[in-house]
Write an enzyme that holds these catalytic residues in place. Structure first.
Site, PDB file in Angstrom:
ATOM      1  NE  ARG A  70      -4.156  -0.450   0.597  1.00 48.84           N
ATOM      2  CZ  ARG A  70      -4.267  -0.774  -0.484  1.00 48.84           C
ATOM      3  NH1 ARG A  70      -4.653  -1.682  -1.458  1.00 48.84           N
ATOM      4  NH2 ARG A  70      -5.407   0.017  -0.839  1.00 48.84           N
ATOM      5  CD  GLU A  87      -2.374   4.666  -6.355  1.00 49.87           C
ATOM      6  OE1 GLU A  87      -3.156   3.644  -6.424  1.00 49.87           O
ATOM      7  OE2 GLU A  87      -1.583   3.389  -5.527  1.00 49.87           O
ATOM      8  CG  HIS A  99      -2.442  -0.115  -7.684  1.00 51.99           C
ATOM      9  ND1 HIS A  99      -3.021   0.978  -6.023  1.00 51.99           N
ATOM     10  CD2 HIS A  99      -2.660  -0.949  -6.858  1.00 51.99           C
ATOM     11  CE1 HIS A  99      -3.256   0.150  -5.524  1.00 51.99           C
ATOM     12  NE2 HIS A  99      -2.670  -0.675  -6.123  1.00 51.99           N
TER      13      HIS A  99
END
Length: 312
Positions: A231, A260, A278
């Site tokens: 993450r 993000e 991602h």
């Protein structure tokens, strides 16, 4: 309720206000992904709603991306690709990297003609020697399905596998890694000290947020690398940039980011950092498996009267 990958991200996730607005008839939320840090889980639980995620659906796909990022940081492929695109000549692309600037993370060709005697075959970037991952120590923080899948790939490369996991591996998990020498660490700090490349495959929690910071970067070996396929907020990106500028870190590979979907310009401008948007879990088969799993979770609760196949 089936929530797709982008569900509620545009409004900052499913927070308490949104949870309060959910209908009283709602029994289950199915997520086609693993992470749930953008959901107010405590508020959802108080409503008596079962929330299920989809672990293990894309372990190999994320591990493939982790392998790519590690190879890139060792062989400086992002940097070499940038010089090749700018120079449009393979020989010049290899020579330009001798002008690598640690502070900017770029190789500036300059205006002066390059010394013909300073030819390089790609074995150096500035003053740093380009090395192979073989014989290097990889520290994997988070040794679930992704971490174990990555360990198998890196063992083939000849890397020494170190890992940090709070609980012991089960006999089934150990059997799946049979033949791979493993070094288990009792703490993240112990792992960091032995990691030539540190890989983050952890979930996000209050204890793991900014687990990579100035302090942990300081205890990494010289010229270490940091890879994040977990993450984004696991890494304090400001600290990461300081580590790169100082030369303590020789590179980084990121598939996830602290803020993000916004990526800081300073990260985008550095070619000692390999960046991906991602995409670790994004293959067609993984998407199909996750959606089917989400529907099976919902069916288990609504039709079969269960508590979900993968309840959080």
């Amino acid at each position: 309720m089936l929530i797709t990958w982008s569900g509620f991200t545009s409004v900052g996730g499913m927070n308490t206000d949104l949870v309060d607005a959910l209908p009283v008839s709602l029994k289950v939320i199915g997520l086609p992904h693993v992470g749930y840090d953008h959901f107010d889980w405590e508020a959802i639980k108080k409503r008596g709603v079962i929330m299920c995620n989809s672990p293990g659906m894309s372990d190999n796909d994320v591990a493939d991306i982790g392998l790519h990022l590690i190879l890139s940081t060792y062989r400086s492929t992002s940097l070499f690709e940038s010089t090749l695109r700018s120079q449009k000549n393979a020989a010049l692309a290899r020579r330009v990297v001798l002008n690598f600037d640690q502070d900017t993370g770029r190789a500036d060709p300059g205006n002066e003609p390059m010394d013909p005697m300073k030819y390089v075959h790609g074995h150096r970037v500035g003053e740093r020697v380009v090395t192979s991952p073989a014989g290097q120590r990889v520290g994997i923080a988070g040794f679930g399905g992704i971490g174990r899948a990555l360990a198998k790939r890196l063992h083939v490369l000849g890397m020494t596998i170190h890992y940090f996991k709070r609980s012991q591996l089960s006999q089934k998990e150990l059997k799946s890694l049979e033949g791979i020498p493993l070094v288990r660490h009792e703490s993240f700090e112990s792992l960091a000290k032995e990691s030539d490349v540190l890989v983050l495959a952890l979930p996000l929690s209050s204890s793991t947020r900014h687990i990579v910071n100035d302090k942990t970067i300081g205890i990494l070996p010289a010229e270490a690398r940091v890879i994040n396929v977990g993450r984004g907020p696991l890494v304090d990106q400001a600290a990461l940039l300081r580590g790169l500028k100082s030369g303590k870190l020789s590179g980084a590979g990121l598939d996830v980011f602290e803020h993000e979907p916004i990526i800081e310009e300073e990260l985008l401008s550095r070619y000692d950092v390999t960046l991906l948007p991602h995409i670790g879990a994004c293959t067609q088969k993984a998407v199909e498996r996750a959606l089917i799993n989400s529907l099976e979770n919902i069916k288990n609760v609504v039709v079969d009267g269960g508590h979900g196949i993968h309840p959080i």
